[in-house]
Design a protein around this motif. Structure first.
Motif, PDB file in Angstrom:
ATOM      1  N   LYS A 114      12.399  -6.931   1.992  1.00  0.00           N
ATOM      2  CA  LYS A 114      11.805  -6.930   3.335  1.00  0.00           C
ATOM      3  C   LYS A 114      11.264  -5.552   3.692  1.00  0.00           C
ATOM      4  O   LYS A 114      10.185  -5.434   4.264  1.00  0.00           O
ATOM      5  CB  LYS A 114      12.823  -7.397   4.386  1.00  0.00           C
ATOM      6  CG  LYS A 114      12.978  -8.895   4.445  1.00  0.00           C
ATOM      7  CD  LYS A 114      13.872  -9.298   5.597  1.00  0.00           C
ATOM      8  CE  LYS A 114      13.954 -10.815   5.668  1.00  0.00           C
ATOM      9  NZ  LYS A 114      14.767 -11.271   6.793  1.00  0.00           N
ATOM     10  N   LYS A 115      12.014  -4.497   3.357  1.00  0.00           N
ATOM     11  CA  LYS A 115      11.556  -3.130   3.617  1.00  0.00           C
ATOM     12  C   LYS A 115      10.278  -2.830   2.836  1.00  0.00           C
ATOM     13  O   LYS A 115       9.330  -2.248   3.367  1.00  0.00           O
ATOM     14  CB  LYS A 115      12.630  -2.103   3.237  1.00  0.00           C
ATOM     15  CG  LYS A 115      13.761  -1.988   4.210  1.00  0.00           C
ATOM     16  CD  LYS A 115      14.727  -0.901   3.751  1.00  0.00           C
ATOM     17  CE  LYS A 115      15.947  -0.814   4.623  1.00  0.00           C
ATOM     18  NZ  LYS A 115      16.910   0.179   4.127  1.00  0.00           N
ATOM     19  N   THR A 148       8.109  -4.949   1.692  1.00  0.00           N
ATOM     20  CA  THR A 148       7.020  -5.761   2.223  1.00  0.00           C
ATOM     21  C   THR A 148       6.510  -5.177   3.539  1.00  0.00           C
ATOM     22  O   THR A 148       5.298  -5.060   3.756  1.00  0.00           O
ATOM     23  CB  THR A 148       7.478  -7.225   2.418  1.00  0.00           C
ATOM     24  OG1 THR A 148       7.933  -7.734   1.153  1.00  0.00           O
ATOM     25  CG2 THR A 148       6.357  -8.099   2.937  1.00  0.00           C
ATOM     26  N   ALA A 149       7.429  -4.765   4.404  1.00  0.00           N
ATOM     27  CA  ALA A 149       7.057  -4.181   5.700  1.00  0.00           C
ATOM     28  C   ALA A 149       6.227  -2.905   5.528  1.00  0.00           C
ATOM     29  O   ALA A 149       5.348  -2.620   6.341  1.00  0.00           O
ATOM     30  CB  ALA A 149       8.302  -3.889   6.532  1.00  0.00           C
ATOM     31  N   LYS A 150       6.497  -2.156   4.457  1.00  0.00           N
ATOM     32  CA  LYS A 150       5.748  -0.921   4.209  1.00  0.00           C
ATOM     33  C   LYS A 150       4.476  -1.165   3.418  1.00  0.00           C
ATOM     34  O   LYS A 150       3.751  -0.228   3.083  1.00  0.00           O
ATOM     35  CB  LYS A 150       6.633   0.098   3.511  1.00  0.00           C
ATOM     36  CG  LYS A 150       7.749   0.586   4.424  1.00  0.00           C
ATOM     37  CD  LYS A 150       8.331   1.867   3.934  1.00  0.00           C
ATOM     38  CE  LYS A 150       9.444   2.294   4.869  1.00  0.00           C
ATOM     39  NZ  LYS A 150       9.176   3.546   5.500  1.00  0.00           N
ATOM     40  N   GLY A 151       4.201  -2.439   3.101  1.00  0.00           N
ATOM     41  CA  GLY A 151       2.944  -2.789   2.453  1.00  0.00           C
ATOM     42  C   GLY A 151       2.935  -2.682   0.942  1.00  0.00           C
ATOM     43  O   GLY A 151       1.871  -2.723   0.325  1.00  0.00           O
ATOM     44  N   TYR A 152       4.114  -2.583   0.310  1.00  0.00           N
ATOM     45  CA  TYR A 152       4.182  -2.457  -1.140  1.00  0.00           C
ATOM     46  C   TYR A 152       4.262  -3.794  -1.863  1.00  0.00           C
ATOM     47  O   TYR A 152       3.948  -3.881  -3.040  1.00  0.00           O
ATOM     48  CB  TYR A 152       5.369  -1.578  -1.548  1.00  0.00           C
ATOM     49  CG  TYR A 152       5.174  -0.141  -1.156  1.00  0.00           C
ATOM     50  CD1 TYR A 152       4.312   0.685  -1.855  1.00  0.00           C
ATOM     51  CD2 TYR A 152       5.849   0.396  -0.065  1.00  0.00           C
ATOM     52  CE1 TYR A 152       4.114   2.004  -1.479  1.00  0.00           C
ATOM     53  CE2 TYR A 152       5.665   1.725   0.313  1.00  0.00           C
ATOM     54  CZ  TYR A 152       4.795   2.515  -0.396  1.00  0.00           C
ATOM     55  OH  TYR A 152       4.605   3.819  -0.015  1.00  0.00           O
ATOM     56  N   SER A 166       4.835 -11.239  -0.069  1.00  0.00           N
ATOM     57  CA  SER A 166       5.809 -12.310  -0.193  1.00  0.00           C
ATOM     58  C   SER A 166       5.182 -13.593   0.344  1.00  0.00           C
ATOM     59  O   SER A 166       4.677 -13.622   1.468  1.00  0.00           O
ATOM     60  CB  SER A 166       7.059 -11.956   0.624  1.00  0.00           C
ATOM     61  OG  SER A 166       7.977 -13.014   0.599  1.00  0.00           O
TER      62      SER A 166
END
Length: 148
Positions: A78-79, A81-85, A88
Motif C-alpha cells: 500500500k505504501k 502504491t501510494a508513492k506511485g511505485y 495494483s
C-alpha cells in the motif's frame, strides 16, 4: 568502550543481535536514500527485484516468495502504491486477488536502483571478507525454525 550486554550473551541473544544488525543496515540505507533524494524504503528492494522477474504477480505470491506475513505485505505494498511505485489491480477472474506490477516511475528508476543495490552488495561482500559461510548458517537457522 561501553558494555555490550547483547554481545556478552553470545548465542543466547542471537535474535537481538540479528535484529540490531538489520536495524542498523536499514537505518543507514534509509539515510542514504534520503541524502540522494530517492523516496523509498530499504525493504522495498526485494519487491522491486521480484517484480522485475514477474510482470504481474499477486500480493499473496509476493508474501509467500519473500516469506513475509500477508498483513505486513499489505502495509508495504500500500505504501509503495501510494508513492506511485506500484500499480495494483483486481484480478479479472478472481476479484479477491490483487495483481501487482511496477509503475512507470519504478521502471524509470530501476537503472539507478540497480547501481545502488550493486554497490550495497559489494559493500556487504567486503564486510564479510568474501566469506559467504554465514549465508549457509542463516539457511540452517531458518530451516531449523521451520521445523519447530
Amino acid at each position: 568502550m561501553e558494555r555490550d550486554f547483547i554481545k556478552e550473551l553470545g548465542y543466547k541473544a542471537l535474535d537481538n543481535r540479528l535484529k540490531r544488525i538489520s536495524d542498523r543496515m536499514s537505518h543507514d540505507t534509509r539515510k542514504f536514500f534520503k541524502e540522494i533524494e530517492i523516496d523509498i524504503e530499504p525493504s522495498w528492494h526485494l519487491v522491486f527485484k521480484l517484480l522485475q522477474e514477474n510482470d504481474v504477480i499477486t500480493m499473496v505470491e509476493i508474501a509467500e516468495q519473500l516469506g513475509y506475513t500477508h498483513p505486513s505485505m499489505v502495509v508495504m505494498l500500500k505504501k509503495m502504491t501510494a508513492k506511485g511505485y506500484l500499480v495494483s489491480e483486481k484480478d479479472t477472474i478472481d476479484k479477491r486477488k490483487q495483481n501487482i506490477k511496477l509503475a512507470q516511475k519504478s521502471i524509470d528508476l530501476l537503472p539507478e536502483l540497480e547501481q545502488i543495490w550493486h554497490s550495497c552488495e559489494n559493500a556487504i561482500y567486503k564486510m564479510l571478507d568474501k566469506d559467504l559461510s554465514i549465508i549457509k548458517h542463516l539457511d540452517e537457522i531458518e530451516e531449523s525454525l521451520r521445523v519447530i
